[in-house]
Structure formats: C-alpha cells, structure tokens
Design a protein around this motif. Structure first.
Motif: not given
Lengths: 153, 1096
Positions: B1016-1037
């Motif tokens: 999981x990405x653990x930055x300050x925001x909520x980890x699930x949203x952060x991780x999904x957003x990262x995946x969305x951005x990187x992989x266009x999901x």
C-alpha cells in the motif's frame, strides 16, 4: 555497519553502538547470542563468521573483544582494520589503553567512536583528525571547569 | 543555606578531582560511577548484582526528578544510567532527562545528553520528536562544537517526518569553512538519503561539490552517498567515472596526507569505497570499464598480499566480466589464494575462477569447486556453489561422461538444499536433447548406465532430489539399454519405495517411473504388489499414482496413448481453456452441480463465511464443492478423474511436490490427447523420438581416468612447476597465445550443450540473433569467442540480444533489439530532459562504428511521424539497429482504441537502395499494416515510415514485435536487417467503464484469476484511495467504486480482453484479486501493478 559491541572475556558488555533501529529486546537477544558464540570460539579460529544474514567480524585485544556486524556485501577484512584503527585511537587517547580505561570512561570511548564512525560508516580515517576533534571538545571542558572552580571560590 | 551554595558544594568533589591530562583515565574511579563499577566487580552472584543495580536505579530516579538537581549532576546521573542500561537493566525513566540535558546543559553537559539520547533511543522512538528543537537551535549556534554535536546526533537518528525542518540548515553547512562541519553535514545528508531519499533529491548538485572538496575527509564522506545512489541507478552517474578514477589514482599514488595512511597502505577504506563504486559503474559496460583498467591494475599491483587479497580479488572478479585477459596478469596471485588456508579467501577465488571459465579450463575449475564443496560446511556456500557448478557443467561440458559424472556429484553434494531449478534444467536438457540424435541417445544412455549401479548400491544415502531425477531418467530412458531388463529396473525402483527415508514426493516420482516401465506379463507381480500397497495409502497423490499404475499396466493400449514413447514434444498442443469439457460441465450444471470455484476462492469464502462480510457484489455462491471434486479425484477411470476443471489438476500436481519442475510454456495439464495431469510435468517435453536402442559398454570406470587427465593431477616434483601447470590449465583460453607464455592452446571449442533451437519462425528473435551471431564468429579471435560463448548460454534473453546487437554492430552486420519500457512522453514534455530518456534505451548506450542513429536523428524523426499521429502521446523514438546503409528506429503511439507501431527506416548511405521490403510480425500480437508498408526504392538520406496497428492476441508481460527489412544494394547484393521491439503490456491497457452491477455479473462469468498482495502507498491520505489513484494514473485503470476498505477496478486491453480487479485492504497490504476471461492476463496485470507501485 549494523552495530559494534565491546565485551570482556567474562561476557560483560563494555560498549554497544547500534546503527540500525532495533527494539531493546532484539538488542539484548543479539548481544547475548553473539557474545556466547564468539566466546566459544578458539583463539586460532577465523575472525569472521556468518551469523544470521550478517557477517560478524571480531578481534580480541587482551581481555576485551571488539565485534562488528556488517552486511553481506561489505568487506570483512576492511572491517577488521576498522576495529584495529579504533583500538589505535583509544590507545593514543588514553595512553596504552586497558580494559579499565574503557570501563571507567566509557563515555569517552563513545565520543571517540562517534568521531570515527558515524551512522555506521567510516567518517574520518585520519587518526590525527579524529583525535583533534575529541581534544577540542575536551579542552573546552577543562576551560569550563576552571571557570566553574573559579566562580565557586 | 542558600540553594546556590548547596549546589556548588555538591559539585565540588568532582571538580577537585579534575586532572589536566586529556585522557584523564583513572580519575573518575573515585566518582559515583567508579563506586558503582567497583561495587559490581566485588559481587559474587547475578542476584546480588541485580539488587545493587535496582538500588542504584532507584537512587538515580529519585535524583533526576528532584528539582534541585543541577545539570552538572544530571550529566553524572546520565552516565550512570547509560552504564546500568549497558548491563541490561532498563532505565527508561531517564530518557526524557537525557533530552532535557541536551536541551538545557552547557556544551559539555549537552555532549553527554546527546550521547545518552543516541544510546537510549532509536529512530522510531516518539521522544525523539522532543529533540528536534534542540537540534535546530544547536545547528544555528555559533559554537562549532555545538554544531558538531547536533550534526553527529542527526547523522545517527532523526525522525523522518521532521527532516524538512532542519534540512535547509544542514544543507547550508555544506559550505561551512570548517571541514569537520562540512564532513558531518554530508554524512547527515547521507542518513537522510537512506531514510527519505525524496527529500534530498534537490541537493544532488551539492553532493558533486562535496565530491570535489579539497578536504579528503569531506570527499570520502560524500562517497557513501554516491555508493548508495550508484547502486540504485548506475547509469545516471557514468559521467563521474573519470572523477572516481582520478581520485583513486591520487590515493594509490600516495597523494593524500600521511596520516591517512594505514600501516603504509594509503587510505584503504577510501580505496575500497572507490573500487566498489567503480565495480558498479563498470558492470556490463565495456567503454566505462576501459577507463578504469589502468588504475585497477595499479591498485592491484600496489596492494600487499596479506592485507588486501580479498578486495583485490573482488574487484578483479568484476573486471574479468569485461576483460578476462586482465586476470592473466595476476594468475600466480590467484593460484596462491586458491591454496590459502582461509576458507573465505578460497571461496572468493573460486568466485573469480567461475567468471573466467571457458570450455578449455572447465574441468579443472569445476574440480576445484567440487573439492571446496566437500569441505564446506556452510549451507549458503554449498547452495551457491552447487548452482555454479551445475551452470558451468551445462555450459561447457567437454563430453557426456564428464557432464553426467559432474551432475551426479552435484546432486549428491547439493542434496535437497540446492535450488530446484538445477534438477529441473538438467531433466529439461536431457529430454529436449541437442541437434544430434546420436549424441542425445549417448547422453541418455550414459545417464542410465551411471544410475543403475547407484541404485544397486546404497540408494538410502542419496538425497531425495537425486532419487527423483534417477527415477525419472530410468522411467524414461532405461529402455535404451538393451541388456537391462525392465523387471530389474522395476525391482530397483520398488526398493526405493520401501526405504524409510523416502519422501512421499519421491515415492510418487518412483510410481510414475514404474508406470512407464511396466509391461504386464513377468513384471506384473512387482507392479501388482506395489499398486496394492499404495492404492490404500493415506496420501491421495500416492494413491492416485498407484491406481494409475494398476490400470495402465493392465491396459497396454491405453498406456501407449497416455504415455507415448516416441511422441514429439513440440506437436503437443495444450487446450488450456479445457473447451472439450464444456459439454460435461454443462450437463453437470444442468443436473444441479455447483459451479466450479478455484481453491483459493473456496478458502476465501470459507473465511468470509465465518466473518460477517461477504462478496462486495451481493451474489455469493454456495460452497458445496465436495461432490464434484473429491470423489471424482479418486475415481478409477482416468478421463473422468478430477474433472473438477482447471484449477484442480494444477492443484494436484502441486501437492505431488512437482510444482518446482514445471516447464516454461506448460500451462495446463489437460491435453487434446487426454488427461496428462498425473504425469510429471517435465514429461511433456520428454517425448523425444528415440531410435532403437543400441547397447553400449558400461562406463563406470571411465570417470576416474577422466579426472586424472587434467594437468593438476600429473605428478610433478617441484611445487612451483605444479602451480604453473595449474595456472596454465586454469587460464587457458583467456587470451591469444602471444600475450602470455603460460597459456595453453586456445582453439575455440564449440558449445556442447546448446539448447535445441525452437520455433524458427519470425516470432523468435532470440534464436534468430543467436544463429546469426554464431555464424558470424566462425573465425574469431579468442576474446571474441569467449564473449560469445558466454553470451550464447545466457538465459537472459534480453541481455543476450543486447550484447549480440553490440557484437553484430561491430561486425557490421545488422541485428538489434530495443526495449522501450520507458513511459510515454507527452509531446509537450518531449525534449526537456533528453539525457534521462536516453538512459532508458539499451542500444543507444553503445557507440557503434557508424553514426549513432538515435542521437543524431531522433529529433528530426519526430517530424516524420505521420500527421494524424503527431498530436498523440508516443514513446520515445528508440533506435533499433543499423548497418552501413540503414538505420532503423521505432516508437509506439497510443490511441484510445488502438496502439500504433511506427517504424522509421533511414537510408544513411550515399546511394539508393532497391527493393526494400519491411515485414513485421509477432507471436503475441496481431499486427496489421495501416497504410501501405514502405517498399521499393529509397533514395540516399531519405526516411521511410511504416505504420502498424497492434492488438493483443495472447497477453504476456512484455510483448514483442519482430521484423525484417530486406533490400538490395546498388551492386545487386541483397541484404537483410532484423530487429525486435518490445512493448510493455501497459501500453495496451485502457480504462474500462462499467457500473457496479455489470461488474458483478462479469466477475462471476470470468474464469481466469489470480491473487496477490500488493504494497500500500502510505502517504498522508487514505492508503486505499492513494494506491488506487496511483494505479489509475500509471496504468490507466478505471476505478469503478470504492466502498470502505474495498475497491473495484476495471480495465481492458484496447477494445476487448477485459480484466477486473477487486482490491481490499488487509493487514497493511492491498489484497488484490484479478479475474479475466483471458488466460495469463491477470498474471501479467498483477506484474505491472507491482512494478507501478514499486516505481513510486
């Protein structure tokens, strides 16, 4: 380097410096295990041993064991020389150092170590420079004490 | 009495005892600490010590909390607390006071305060936050010693989150006039880099300044940072190579002040640091390595034997990867090391020898390694070395006998610890064979011959893995030996079953082998007995094998169909969708059977049924699976066995323990011919056509004479001569004869066990390049030959292709590969950072004899992009390959509904070329030509552009397009140029917009799935949203919906091939479950998700 331990032939810890964050419990377990392992080794045996995922480098000086733990990719021989250089530094500072010097002035031994190794890496390998840094701080201490004595009287 | 006077009086005793000697050693023996220490030494029992310390701690505790205690007393108290902690007693009450002392004390009290903090706390301790202000203040102090102390503590521990607060101050110290401050600042930044690399990224330039600092201490300190950064990304620092080389030259040349010398060696720590950095920079990089040769040679020459053997060897080990000839100059040193009593040095030496092995010295080197293996007691070393021997044996074996003998030793010594891929690849080699059928047969026969006596002897002493190999080989090939009755083999194998220490995995291998051998008739009794014993075994796998044995031994016709002996492995087609079972399934479903669920899903539902939450999509299924899978698994008719569908059969073979032996490309265990699951997976490749067996003489004795032929064994009176002979046998084949007198003959020996080339079609660029390069090097120099020998065996196809392309460029032939894993560059950002983007390209780093196609023409090529594509985002234009007349480059363009491959052909010659033809194809992709493929004539310095639309046929992590350009030179000679281009699967991924309901329906209908935990990405925001957003951005999901701790995501490959993803936060991980109707797609996608998250 992950940590450095100094201990006596009786297994008493004389100095411990940890460069990786470990809990108190882990530290105690590691030093207990290691001291036992090393004390059980014979004098003619190799100075290096592989222990868990670390390489342990140790050397005995008179009644005192110096022991360092380094990572797998680090060089054992040069670590051995780090130990030796530290002993040289202690020797120069205390004037033919013995175990008692380190027992009674262990904080000094720590100060010297901190000038020589910092965060687990060799900081300054010139003997002169390390001792200069320590002596400057000591000098300040003396000036300060003299002032204190003066004001007390 | 006033407070002041009281304080002064209490302070007096320690003041008066002050000594003027700096190392005032004995003085404090009269202090309280001294009393404590003496008190302890006088004690006789641990119990007494405990009492004394507890008492002491109580006294300290009382004093530290008293408001009247001065800082000076506090300092003394802290020293005593440290001492108690060192003895193993907890003094946590004093931690806060240590921080206070660092905060409020005078300089020297501070010093003890900081020391106590650094010893008491570790960097995750919450109290450390209280130190931040103190550090901040001291960093700004005008007192050098205070600054030093603050930097010292920061370099040891500092709360990660607070780094930004002090970073500017530390950075500023890099310009401090005092070198000790600069040095400590560099080390503090090193510490920051280790715990939070992103925070110090902007100061990389200042590191360079530190590297050039006039003070050697500061420069040395900066090397720690560089070593770390270069380890992570060697390519970004290649430009610093000459600087490191210069520094090393100066150090080795004794240019540093004398006090850096350590027992006459100039700054050994610094030297090692530099050598490690150079090793990283030079790895796999010929041109960078060349810069270093001279200084490395010099360092090695100056290094004294006793001090520096190991590090010299290590550096040499890295160097020989580039230039084996360098090892020659030090061969006698290496021989000395080989006989060194210290095992560590010996092991390092073998590591070096491993790197210089070739077909001529392999026997000697392997012998040395095996010798070492016999005395080594360390598991780690054994595993490592066994792997190396196996690798060398396979690569360079001079003959069959040697190979089998060596592998036998490997299996016996390596035991069950060795990497499972060793027996794997050995069996694969044996079954696939080589180009010559006769050689194949001989090798197999020799293996059989060597195993039979082993089984006749004491098989109980052999490791399980070896027994498994033996049973497989005997089952498969013992018929090659005519004088060997199957009955005898059967009884030998049956003996293994009775051994106490045989694992059930081994037993199932043995039963399998027996199934292949049994013919009924005379063998029937053994078979019958065995199958009866095990058909009631508690182990389901064994029981199943026993049943197979029973039925197949009675039905030769069925056996011939299930276990055909002469079948060609390549004709075997695996229907992974199991479509032939559709009717069976639909009938079963109609009759009321529950739909199949893979085991992990069952497990999950089982888990969930205990908890409250169910599947997020409402539709949950009953768990009545048992009726379908368990009973069927034991049913005697082979074809209905485990008709519980895909997952079941895979699961079974896993339980059989043979999962480790899966072969590449074997995906499912059902074949068109029938059920294959109960055979060991390796056999699939094993059905090699075998000629009628011819008897061969027993060869057991020959192994001994083989070893005695090596020069080391020849008795020579003089030890020195012996060493020289050893040297000549070890270093043979490393250089041409003229360079070193010790050299033996150096004729190139062809690779013995080269794997048979598979799939000659245009889809396999790997083989194509292999063939081309091997034909090119027929009249080679010794060095080139060695290079090729090494390369041809490389399992790493990309490395091979890369090196091959270098080689072929040098030989002015054309052939290249390019991996463009670089992310797409948007048109507007393009060109802003050319240096970085170049680093991603493998081929471009190699300056060929011709104009580098990429460097010169890349910018201009942009303008050749077809107009309709120019506004879209495209990958960087990467050079593919080149020869005298043509340069090829390519890029891919992402459109919403397609992916376009654009190939640029540049005629770089002075003359026109004729009949140019570009052909592009791919195994995994559907390639269709968009407009007319460029063809015909190309004038000098013109550019032709081909466009191809790519769609995915079969998902793979990286898909590859291969192509050929054929053309005619004006002189009339026809030429061709081959290339391959890798596209990451991510380029095909498009968001898939569906509703939650649609998602739910699809989820249940998709059959291929996989599960994995992601970080999981653990930055300050909520980890699930952060991780999904990262995946969305990187992989266009496409994120369909997020509910609490769960999220559902969907994507597809272009317009079809959907894949659904269900994510749930579980115990600090993101548990991901992917489903798709397409085989392999979930696995490929999970790989890219992992990579995307890692690269953050």
């Amino acid at each position: 380097m992950q940590f450095m331990l100094l201990f006596s032939r009786q297994g008493k810890l004389r100095l411990q410096k940890w460069y990786v964050p470990l809990s108190d419990k882990e530290r105690k377990k590691i030093s207990r295990d290691l001291v036992q392992t090393i004390l059980a080794r014979k004098p003619k045996m190799c100075s290096f041993l592989e222990w868990r995922d670390l390489k342990i480098v140790y050397k005995r000086y008179a009644s005192l064991y110096f022991c360092c733990a380094v990572e797998d990719q680090d060089n054992e021989l040069i670590t051995l020389e780090i130990i030796h250089r530290y002993v040289e530094l202690l020797d120069k500072y205390f004037g033919s150092v013995c175990e008692l010097d380190i027992i009674f002035n262990f904080e000094k031994a720590y100060f010297i170590l901190d000038e020589f190794l910092l965060g687990g890496e060799a900081q300054e390998t010139s003997k002169k420079n390390v001792l200069k840094a320590i002596e400057q701080a000591d000098l300040l201490q003396e000036v300060h004490s003299v002032l204190l004595q003066f004001s007390a009287l | 009495m006033s407070d002041v006077v009281e304080k002064t009086l209490t302070a007096l005793p320690s003041l008066l005892s002050l000594d003027s000697h700096p190392g005032s050693a004995k003085l404090s023996s009269t202090s309280k600490l001294g009393n404590l220490i003496r008190g302890i030494t006088e004690l006789t029992s641990k119990h007494e010590e405990e009492k004394l310390i507890q008492h002491e701690l109580l006294a300290i505790k009382e004093q530290v909390s008293s408001p009247n205690t001065t800082m000076r007393q506090m300092k003394e108290l802290m020293v005593r607390s440290i001492y108690c902690e060192m003895l193993g007693y907890e003094a946590s009450f004093s931690y806060i006071h240590a921080i206070k002392l660092a905060q409020q004390g005078t300089v020297l009290e501070k010093r003890v305060g900081y020391l106590a903090v650094s010893l008491f706390l570790n960097e995750s301790h919450e109290l450390l936050l209280l130190l931040v202000n103190t550090v901040l203040k001291d960093l700004q102090s005008t007192n050098l010693i205070e600054v030093c102390m603050a930097l010292t503590v920061v370099s040891q521990m500092f709360p990660k989150d607070m780094i930004p607060a002090i970073l500017p101050l530390v950075e500023e110290k890099l310009n401090h006039p005092k070198e000790i401050i600069r040095r400590k600042a560099v080390l503090a930044l090193y510490k920051f880099y280790l715990i939070a690399p992103n925070q110090v990224q902007h100061i990389h330039n200042k590191f360079r300044k530190a590297l050039c600092d006039k003070d050697p201490g500061v420069m040395t300190a900066s090397l720690h940072i560089y070593l770390q950064m270069i380890q992570e990304n060697p390519d970004a620092y290649k430009d610093l190579t000459p600087s490191f080389v210069t520094i090393l030259k100066q150090v080795v040349g004794g240019k540093l002040p004398m006090d850096f010398n350590y027992h006459t060696v100039p700054a050994p720590w610094l030297q090692i640091q530099l050598l490690r950095i150079l090793a990283l920079l030079g790895k796999n990089d010929q041109s960078t390595s060349e810069v270093m040769y001279e200084v490395l040679d010099e360092s090695l020459r100056r290094a004294e034997m006793n001090h520096n053997i190991t590090y010299g060897l290590k550096a040499l080990t890295y160097v020989v990867q580039q230039d084996p000839k360098l090892a020659l100059q030090h061969q006698m040193t290496i021989i000395e090391c080989l006989d060194h009593p210290d095992l560590i040095i010996k092991r390092e030496t073998l590591e070096l020898l491993f790197r210089i092995t070739n077909a001529q010295n392999v026997t000697v080197i392997v012998e040395k390694m095996l010798e070492f293996l016999c005395i080594s007691e360390d598991d780690h070393t054994t595993i490592d070395l066994v792997g190396k021997v196996a690798e060398l044996a396979e690569k360079y074996a001079p003959d069959n006998e040697w190979f089998i003998e060596t592998m036998n030793t490997v299996f016996s010594l390596g035991g069950d610890m060795m990497q499972p891929d060793i027996p794997n690849s050995f069996l694969k080699l044996l079954s696939e064979g080589f180009d010559s059928v006769e050689e194949d047969r001989k090798l197999k026969l020799f293996a059989v011959n060597s195993y039979v006596p082993l089984l006749r002897g004491e098989p109980g002493k052999l490791p399980q893995r070896f027994l498994q190999v033996i049973s497989w080989v005997l089952g498969e090939y013992s018929h090659l030996r005519e004088d060997l009755e199957p009955a005898e083999v059967l009884s030998l194998l049956a003996k293994l079953l009775d051994m106490k220490n045989s694992s059930s995995e081994t037993k199932s291998w043995v039963l399998m082998a027996m199934t292949k051998l049994c013919k009924g008739g005379t063998d029937a009794s053994v078979t019958q007995e065995v199958s009866e014993t095990y058909s009631s075994s508690l182990d389901t796998v064994l029981r199943q094998r026993a049943h197979e044995l029973q039925y197949l031994s009675q039905d030769p016709e069925l056996r011939a169909r299930v276990l055909p002996r002469g079948a060609n492995p390549e004709t075997l087609e695996v229907d992974s969708s199991l479509s032939f079972l559709d009717r069976f399934v639909s009938e079963a479903l109609a009759a009321g059977a529950a739909p199949y669920k893979p085991p992990h899903q069952r497990q999950e539902e089982l888990d969930q049924s205990k908890a409250l939450s169910l599947e997020p999509y409402g539709l949950s299924l009953p768990i009545s699976m048992s009726s379908c899978s368990i009973t069927d698994r034991q049913s005697p008719t082979l074809l209905s066995m485990s008709s519980g569908l895909s997952g079941d059969s895979a699961d079974l073979s896993h339980k059989g323990g043979s999962s480790a032996l899966k072969l590449d490309g074997v995906k499912r265990v059902w074949g068109r011919e029938g059920y294959l699951a109960q055979r060991e997976p390796v056999e699939e490749a094993a059905q090699v056509e075998v000629p009628s067996p011819i008897q061969s003489p027993g060869r057991q004795g020959e192994g001994d004479s083989l070893h005695s032929q090596t020069p080391t064994q020849t008795p020579t009176p003089e030890p020195e001569q012996e060493k020289q002979q050893l040297a000549s046998s070890l270093f043979v084949g490393l250089a041409s004869q003229s360079s070193v007198s010790l050299m033996g003959k150096s004729e190139p020996t062809p690779q013995r066990f080269r794997r048979k080339a598979k799939g000659q079609g245009p889809g396999s660029s790997f083989n194509a390049s292999e063939q081309i390069s091997s034909s090119l090097i027929s009249p080679p120099s010794a060095v080139d030959n060695l290079l090729c020998n090494n390369l041809l065996d490389s399992n790493n196809a990309s490395e091979l292709a890369e090196q091959t392309s270098q080689l072929s460029q040098r030989l002015t032939t054309a052939n290249g590969t390019c991996h463009t894993e670089a992310e797409l560059t948007e048109p507007d950002t393009k060109g802003c950072n050319p240096a970085l983007r170049r680093d991603n390209c493998v081929v471009a780093a190699d300056p060929g004899p011709h104009d580098d196609p990429g460097r010169l023409t890349e910018v201009c090529l942009d303008s050749y992009l077809p107009a309709e594509l120019s506004g879209l985002s495209h990958s960087e234009i990467a050079p593919l390959c080149a020869n005298q007349s043509l340069n090829l480059s390519a890029c891919h363009v992402q459109k919403e509904d397609s992916l376009i491959l654009v190939v640029f052909i540049i005629n770089s010659s002075e003359s026109a070329i004729q009949q140019m033809l570009l052909q592009v194809d791919s195994e995994e992709l559907e390639v269709s030509c968009l407009c007319d493929s460029p063809a015909g004539e190309m004038t000098s310095h013109s550019v032709a552009v081909g466009q191809y639309s790519l769609t995915v046929k079969r998902p793979a992590v990286h898909v590859e397009v291969v192509g050929t350009v054929s053309y005619q030179l004006p002189a009339g000679t026809s030429q061709s140029l081959q290339f391959s281009y890798k596209v990451p699967l991510t380029s095909f991924i498009r968001p898939f917009v569906v509703s939650t309901e649609e998602y739910g329906t699809m989820w249940l209908s998709f059959s291929h799935d996989t599960k994995q935990n992601l970080t999981l990405i653990n930055d300050n925001q909520e980890p699930l949203t952060a991780t999904l957003n990262a995946l969305k951005k990187k992989l266009q999901l496409h994120v369909v919906e997020v509910i609490g701790m769960e999220g559902i995501v969907a994507c597809r490959l272009l317009q079809d091939l959907p894949c659904l993803m269900h994510c749930r936060v579980n115990a600090g991980w993101l548990a991901v479950w992917l489903r798709s109707p397409v085989p392999d797609l979930p696995d490929c996608l999970i790989y890219h998700c992992q990579r995307a998250l890692q690269s953050l």
